[in-house]
Design a protein around this motif. Structure first.
Motif, PDB file in Angstrom:
ATOM      1  N   GLN A   1       0.729  -1.250  -0.167  1.00 16.59           N
ATOM      2  CA  GLN A   1      -0.033  -0.102   0.182  1.00 16.59           C
ATOM      3  C   GLN A   1       0.940   1.224  -0.189  1.00 16.59           C
ATOM      4  N   GLN A   2       0.232   2.485   0.198  1.00 12.63           N
ATOM      5  CA  GLN A   2       0.791   3.552   0.234  1.00 12.63           C
ATOM      6  C   GLN A   2       0.437   4.583   1.416  1.00 12.63           C
ATOM      7  N   TYR A   3       1.530   5.217   1.886  1.00  9.80           N
ATOM      8  CA  TYR A   3       1.234   5.786   3.397  1.00  9.80           C
ATOM      9  C   TYR A   3       1.656   7.233   2.719  1.00  9.80           C
ATOM     10  N   VAL A   4       0.852   8.271   3.645  1.00 11.35           N
ATOM     11  CA  VAL A   4       1.245   9.310   3.449  1.00 11.35           C
ATOM     12  C   VAL A   4       1.751  10.046   5.043  1.00 11.35           C
ATOM     13  N   THR A   5       2.811  10.609   5.333  1.00 10.43           N
ATOM     14  CA  THR A   5       3.456  11.121   6.594  1.00 10.43           C
ATOM     15  C   THR A   5       4.170  12.188   6.395  1.00 10.43           C
ATOM     16  N   ALA A   6       4.016  12.927   7.627  1.00  9.36           N
ATOM     17  CA  ALA A   6       4.871  14.037   7.673  1.00  9.36           C
ATOM     18  C   ALA A   6       6.434  14.013   8.077  1.00  9.36           C
ATOM     19  N   ALA A   7       6.728  12.577   8.316  1.00  8.83           N
ATOM     20  CA  ALA A   7       8.242  12.521   8.619  1.00  8.83           C
ATOM     21  C   ALA A   7       8.306  11.119   8.626  1.00  8.83           C
ATOM     22  N   VAL A   8       9.808  10.413   8.282  1.00  3.27           N
ATOM     23  CA  VAL A   8      10.061   9.120   7.967  1.00  3.27           C
ATOM     24  C   VAL A   8      11.224   8.770   9.064  1.00  3.27           C
ATOM     25  N   LEU A   9      11.229   7.743   9.745  1.00  2.11           N
ATOM     26  CA  LEU A   9      12.225   7.141  10.400  1.00  2.11           C
ATOM     27  C   LEU A   9      12.690   5.761   9.640  1.00  2.11           C
ATOM     28  N   LEU A  10      14.041   5.934   9.206  1.00  3.62           N
ATOM     29  CA  LEU A  10      14.504   4.631   8.811  1.00  3.62           C
ATOM     30  C   LEU A  10      15.347   3.929   9.717  1.00  3.62           C
TER      31      LEU A  10
END
Length: 436
Positions: free
Chosen positions: A279-288
């Motif tokens: 699926q696809q996510y919409v997010t303000a920040a990403v933590l790898l």
């Protein structure tokens, strides 16, 4: 006469104590020098990752760093030689960083890589933010492979994301990629702080820890986790640690999706659109928090695509009665080779291109030496696989060609930084040659 007896009564014990102290110090100095010389003679001079760089001009030889090292007394990592602190057992250093914290003279800097062996590290700010604003990195991907350090980084990175306070209408506050130690700590922190989040993991809970062989002893240290509290694990098995983490996840209702791999991260006007395999996510920040082992380093030889070639050992028992070749010179390779060899009814060969197992811990080198001495394991240094066939393997060792019957090949040559993935996002990567 009274003065004489007073000196004898009080002075003699002091002299005895001082003499005993100096004797012990001389023994310790001699041991440190011997360990250092043995490391050099064996070629064990390259630390695996984060390690201390000692400024001799600032070091006054107080020995605080030696005493603070959590690997003591099992391994001699730091020692005093000629009144200065020295990294006497470089390959046994696993980046705790306690030495830097206790040094009263600021003589220690923690660095990645060495002058001979560079280490690729994403460029990060002190708050774990990458060169792409809004994308953060914690844990092994950023060079912190130690479980305790990864747990702490995951928590700290999530706290930095919360402090930034970036909100986007209809978007998650943060998408956490990876459910290893760093991802688990970040998920707990997000839940505790009331952030809207989702964690995705391409494999299973534990990340690299999940991929360890069954029964592997996991070295960790006490740490404080959000919602969980003080965790007192020191030496435990992989299974016990994963059981504890599973209870922490289910008990706190963490939102983690497994068997879901991130394929792309796209920034659209300050909001990240992350596409996964489902699926696809919409997010303000990403933590790898994806680590490095997700992309195994391959040999690039003919026949590597055969089904008998794997890149991790799960259960030694599945190789009972077979002829196995393990490739690599790190801890994973030595553990795999020794575990299978110790079954007793297998034919095991350990192939490594180097002259010595510089990146492996002492206990794993000892296991290999003991298995080799018993005739359970054939160690081939300075060797490389040239071709893998259905029933045999061709190797080259020091200029001579070898052919050996074979049923299975386990490649434990480590993981590679997902440079293409990071580059597609826009994250800069630099190669560290003994720098912070």
């Amino acid at each position: 006469m009274d003065i004489f007896w007073s000196l004898a009564l009080y002075g003699l014990p002091l002299v005895t104590i001082l003499g005993f102290y100096l004797w012990r110090q001389r023994r310790a100095y001699a041991r440190h020098r011997r360990v250092h010389e043995e490391s050099i003679a064996a070629g064990m001079t390259e630390p695996a990752s984060l390690h201390p760089l000692i400024d001799a001009s600032k070091c006054l030889g107080c020995g605080a760093c030696v005493k603070a090292c959590p690997e003591q007394p099992h391994h001699e990592v730091l020692g005093l030689i000629n009144g200065k602190a020295v990294l006497v057992g470089p390959t046994d250093c696993i980046g705790h960083g306690a030495c830097k914290v206790v040094c009263p003279f600021d003589a220690i800097t923690l660095v990645f890589g060495t002058e001979r062996r560079g280490l690729d590290i994403p460029v990060l700010k002190p708050n774990f933010e990458s060169t792409v604003p809004g994308v953060y990195i914690a844990g092994e991907l950023g060079g912190m492979g130690l479980i305790k350090n990864a747990l702490m980084q995951g928590q700290q990175a999530l706290e930095a994301i919360a402090k930034a306070g970036v909100k986007r209408p209809g978007a998650l506050d943060v998408l956490i990629v990876g459910a290893g130690p760093a991802g688990l700590a970040a998920s707990l922190t997000a839940k505790k702080m009331g952030l809207s989040y989702q964690t995705v993991e391409q494999d299973a809970l534990g990340g690299a820890v999940f991929q360890y062989p069954r029964g592997k002893l996991v070295m960790t240290a006490p740490v404080e986790l959000p919602l969980v509290g003080k965790v007192q694990f020191r030496n435990t098995s992989k299974e016990e640690l994963l059981k504890f983490w599973t209870q922490a996840c289910t008990g706190n209702g963490l939102k983690i999706r497994y068997q879901e791999r991130v394929e792309s991260v796209e920034n659209k006007d300050g909001t990240f659109h992350v596409r996964t395999t489902t699926q696809q996510y919409v997010t303000a920040a990403v933590l790898l928090a994806i680590g490095r082992r997700g992309t195994p380093r391959k040999l690039g030889v003919p026949g590597e695509e055969l089904p008998k070639v794997v890149y991790r050992l799960i259960d030694p028992e599945q190789y009972r009665g077979q002829q196995v070749i393990v490739v690599g010179g790190g801890d994973s390779a030595l553990e795999a080779a020794a575990s299978i060899a110790e079954l007793g009814d297998t034919s095991v060969m350990l192939s490594y291109r180097g002259e010595a197992f510089q990146r492996a811990k002492q206990r794993n080198r000892q296991r290999v030496e003991e298995a080799s001495a018993k005739g359970q394991l054939n160690v081939l240094l300075n060797s490389q696989i040239r071709e893998i066939r259905s029933d045999e393997v061709l190797l080259k060792q020091s200029g001579r060609e070898l052919k050996t019957p074979n049923d299975a090949v386990i490649v434990s040559a480590g993981g590679i930084l997902p440079n293409d993935f990071l580059r597609a996002i826009g994250i800069q990567v630099e190669t560290k040659f003994g720098t912070a």
